[in-house]
Design an enzyme around this catalytic site. Structure first.
Site, PDB file in Angstrom:
ATOM      1  NE  ARG A  15      -7.939   7.917   0.606  1.00 44.61           N
ATOM      2  CZ  ARG A  15      -7.742   6.941  -0.283  1.00 44.61           C
ATOM      3  NH1 ARG A  15      -6.519   6.519  -0.525  1.00 44.61           N
ATOM      4  NH2 ARG A  15      -8.756   6.396  -0.917  1.00 44.61           N
ATOM      5  NE  ARG A 516       1.916   3.569   0.648  1.00 42.58           N
ATOM      6  CZ  ARG A 516       0.878   2.910   0.170  1.00 42.58           C
ATOM      7  NH1 ARG A 516       0.062   3.473  -0.697  1.00 42.58           N
ATOM      8  NH2 ARG A 516       0.640   1.658   0.539  1.00 42.58           N
ATOM      9  CD  GLU A 606       4.967   1.706  12.637  1.00 37.43           C
ATOM     10  OE1 GLU A 606       5.345   1.593  11.453  1.00 37.43           O
ATOM     11  OE2 GLU A 606       3.793   1.668  12.978  1.00 37.43           O
ATOM     12  CG  HIS A 696      10.220   5.664  -0.549  1.00 36.76           C
ATOM     13  ND1 HIS A 696      11.336   4.907  -0.316  1.00 36.76           N
ATOM     14  CD2 HIS A 696       9.213   5.074   0.126  1.00 36.76           C
ATOM     15  CE1 HIS A 696      11.009   3.904   0.491  1.00 36.76           C
ATOM     16  NE2 HIS A 696       9.735   3.979   0.769  1.00 36.76           N
TER      17      HIS A 696
END
Ligand code: GLN
Ligand code: ZN
Length: 756
Positions: A15, A516, A606, A696
């Site tokens: 990451r 994220r 989703e 956010h």
């Protein structure tokens, strides 16, 4: 046989991009340093693919935040308010993605939405009437040339005009048709520029084509591409689709001047049927998406090879490809030190999938499967028994009757009872569950994991955090406090850890949005609850206050959708098993004095099939009952909340109401409260907490702003059904901004109560 990859993960195996970007946001890293880390990552990703023998390696699949936003910026689709900030190009880009609050101004981020049926989120580009679309950037060229420096010929990837125009938000009066000729011109300029640089293939991604398309959509698509491709030179154009089949436009695509068409054989239920029925044009290459880009199970070689033989038998020229971008799977199994070899042998992450591509292509080419050890191994692996069954779970599952899916009494009656017993004020204030996961919280968890502190110390720390959180929420006047979720790394993994049938990974990070990432656990076998999961924390928090503390669980649909699912049993079966496990937890919370329980279904939307005709039969018909199964056993007094991220459920409102929760909270601040009209129209019965501000982004909403949002909400939602809350959990936010925002939120609720 050539192999191709639709896209590769970009955040870095460790990451790296996430950490670098976050430092850059905090001013701890210069732009130059950030750019250089990005460059190293791109080089590394291309090297992996080259070494694995991938023939058509993607470039421009890298992004600092989101690929669709990159495309918008490339074509100068930048709303005036961001340009006016007068920031550098990179910072303007980040302002669109994350909002900006500083000495140059105060602007909210663009909306963010789930990318088709995945947990990846794209930034919604916004087209203003006076937008001047043109090729305004060089990212595609630069990344192509950068790869060329290490002698790699790549296949630049770009989101296609149809998908781009379908996903844009139109803030003025103009529609997609008004922008299409300028956009086509810009794409043509892009293609010409690539051709001039010697590019062989370009990949144009059009996932929007797997959705239901109307006659006018098809006409629009046809015109777009006829114009775009007219006068096409040597550059070969691959039209890439994924996440389903293209049944509405298959023939149309076959008739256009593409050099290759990429089809999804994994999620595309009708892909084979379409080829069978209409055949495939001889003048094009078929990029066959046979390696699953979304799940981590190894490919079953015999089935894939059968498909390839079938295509070959039809005389089709095939390039073996992934079903979609590998962005949706983690980097490499090599980093998983704790998973046993026994388990690992069943999995393939992005890097391992590259190996599968090459192996399968080689085997297919030779025609003699059994000559390959890789083939024999693969057959042997899936023929073996896997220790994944649990008798008890299966028996419990088959014993549940219809009544377990219905909660009693009816919601209206419960509402009355709950108002009496909970005695909450009008417009009750609450949050979605988590509080900032500050460095000390993460450190406590990691020390415990490493065995450097014992369980008692670990818990003591969290309890101290909870104590402070409750105290603080009481002091500012939150009506329904939460314990803060300090014990959770993630809303799914945390539950998975207390469920049997789950496997956990160390490095299986997948990008969710921007910086994220999430680390979905793996469903290995039948699922059941090993022991109470959240009860101790909730009970402790409740012991500190007279206000009703909201218990906090993740629902079965979300747990399943955010895990890597089994491929040997149905989604429905796994989901129902999980529902029974969470049901036990709900009943335990109730038994221990928790009066309000939130069951998060952040990811309900989703996996909603992309085609409307499949919505109920292939999903909602079992997902909604699974949710009801979780809470149908509680008393009328116990208030059940649910939370969904993003308010994209305008079209399934009856199904949401049918979850039969008492209260639902959801995102609304980024999408202009449009959902509320729909709720009103559908006579939505569930009490509602449309998020009053966007979590956010780090910006702090003012009291006035919140009051005006609440006023607008009151026009659409009855006063006795309206809750006041942020739009999602606060775990990714800093402590200071969270405090300031919540103080404003409570003030706003107080002001609104005076108006009512
Ligand atoms: N209860 C969770 C939290 O607050 C919900 C998170 C989510 O919806 N993604 O973090
Ligand atoms: Zn949420």
């Amino acid at each position: 046989m050539l192999t191709s990859v639709v896209g590769y993960p970009r955040i870095g195996a460790e990451r790296e991009l996430k950490f670098a970007s976050e430092k850059y946001f905090k001013g701890e890293l210069s732009e130059r340093e950030l750019l250089s880390i990005a460059k190293q990552l791109r080089a590394e990703h291309i090297r992996s693919q080259k070494e694995a023998g991938v023939d058509l390696i993607p470039s421009n699949d890298f992004s600092f935040y989101d690929g669709l936003l990159d495309t918008a910026v490339l074509f100068n689709i930048i709303p005036g308010r961001y340009k006016e900030l007068g920031l550098s190009a990179l910072d303007t880009y980040f302002a669109m993605a994350r909002g900006y609050q500083g000495d140059k101004g105060d602007v909210k981020a663009l909306a963010m939405k789930k990318w088709f049926n995945t947990n990846y989120h794209y930034i919604v580009p916004e087209l203003e009437d006076d937008a001047e679309i043109r090729l305004a950037g060089t990212k595609v060229f630069d990344e192509y040339e950068e790869a060329g420096e290490s002698n790699t010929q790549t296949k630049p990837v770009i989101a296609g005009p149809y998908t781009l125009l379908s996903l844009c938000r139109y803030s003025g009066t103009k529609k997609r048709e008004d922008f299409s000729s300028a956009l086509v011109r810009a794409y043509r300029e892009l293609l010409a520029g690539l051709e001039a640089r010697g590019t062989e293939w370009v990949q144009i991604d059009e996932p929007a084509l797997v959705k239901d398309l109307a006659g006018e959509d098809k006409e629009f698509l046809k015109q777009l591409y006829q114009e775009l491709l007219s006068g096409k030179g040597k550059l070969k154009v691959l039209l890439q689709t994924y996440f389903g089949d293209v049944r509405d436009v298959y023939e149309l695509l076959c008739g256009l001047d593409f050099d290759g068409i990429g089809l999804d054989f994994v999620e595309g239920k009708q892909t084979v049927e379409l080829i069978d029925k209409y055949s495939f044009p001889k003048d094009k290459l078929l990029f066959a998406g046979l390696i699953n880009g979304k799940n981590i199970w190894k490919n079953r070689y015999p089935e894939t090879l059968d498909r390839l033989e079938y295509l070959k038998g039809k005389g089709i020229d095939v390039v073996l490809s992934t079903s979609c971008s590998l962005l949706h799977v983690p980097y490499t199994l090599e980093a998983e030190k704790k998973l046993s070899a026994d388990h690992k042998q069943y999995f393939a992450y992005a890097k391992e999938k590259l190996g599968e591509l090459r192996q399968i292509a080689n085997i297919a080419e030779s025609g003699d499967r059994d000559a390959f050890e890789a083939y024999r191994e693969n057959v042997g692996l899936f023929a073996k028994e896997r220790d994944c069954e649990n008798r008890e779970v299966q028996e419990r599952l088959s014993a549940i009757g219809e009544e377990a899916y219905t909660r009693k009494p009816a919601r209206r009656e419960r509402e009355r009872i709950q108002k009496e017993t909970l005695k909450l004020p009008k417009f009750p204030t609450t949050t979605i569950g988590s509080f900032p996961q500050t460095p000390d919280v993460k450190k406590n968890r990691s020390l415990f994991r490493k065995g450097e502190i014992d369980e008692r110390q670990y818990k003591e720390f969290n309890k101290e955090k909870i104590r402070r959180a409750i105290e603080w929420q009481e002091s500012i006047g939150i009506d329904v406090p939460v314990h803060g979720e300090y014990e959770r790394n993630d809303m799914v993994e945390y539950f998975g850890e207390s469920l049997s049938g789950y496997l956990f990974t160390e490095k299986a990070w997948v990008q969710s949005y921007g910086t994220r990432c999430v680390k979905p656990p793996i469903i290995w076998g039948d699922v059941s609850r090993k022991k109470p999961i959240t009860v101790e924390w909730s009970v402790f928090a409740q012991s500190l206050t007279d206000k009703p503390v909201k218990g906090m669980l993740t629902g079965p649909v979300t747990i399943l959708n955010w895990s890597f699912a089994r491929e040997d049993i149905s989604i429905k079966e796994s989901m129902t098993q999980i529902a029974l496990a969470i049901r036990d937890e709900v009943l335990d919370l109730e038994k221990n004095g928790i009066r309000i329980i939130q069951i998060d279904e952040a990811a309900l939307r989703e996996k909603l099939p992309l085609r409307r005709s499949d919505w109920y039969s292939e999903y909602l018909d079992f997902a909604i009952p699974a949710f009801r199964l979780v809470h149908s056993g509680v008393k009328a007094e116990t208030q059940i909340h649910t939370h969904m991220c993003y308010s994209e459920f305008t079209d399934i409102i009856p199904a949401i109401d049918d979850m039969d929760a008492d209260v639902i909270t959801f995102e609304a601040s980024r999408s202009d409260l449009l959902i509320l009209d729909a709720l009103k129209e559908c006579h939505f019965e569930t009490e509602t907490g449309p998020g009053v501000y966007d979590i956010h982004s780090p910006r702090i909403p003012s009291v006035e702003e919140l009051v005006s949002a609440l006023r607008r909400m009151r026009e659409k939602v009855a006063d006795d059904k309206l809750w006041v809350n942020p739009d999602c959990g606060l775990k990714t936010r800093g402590e200071e901004e969270t405090r300031a925002s919540l103080i404003h939120l409570v003030k706003a609720a107080e002001l609104i109560r005076k108006e009512a």
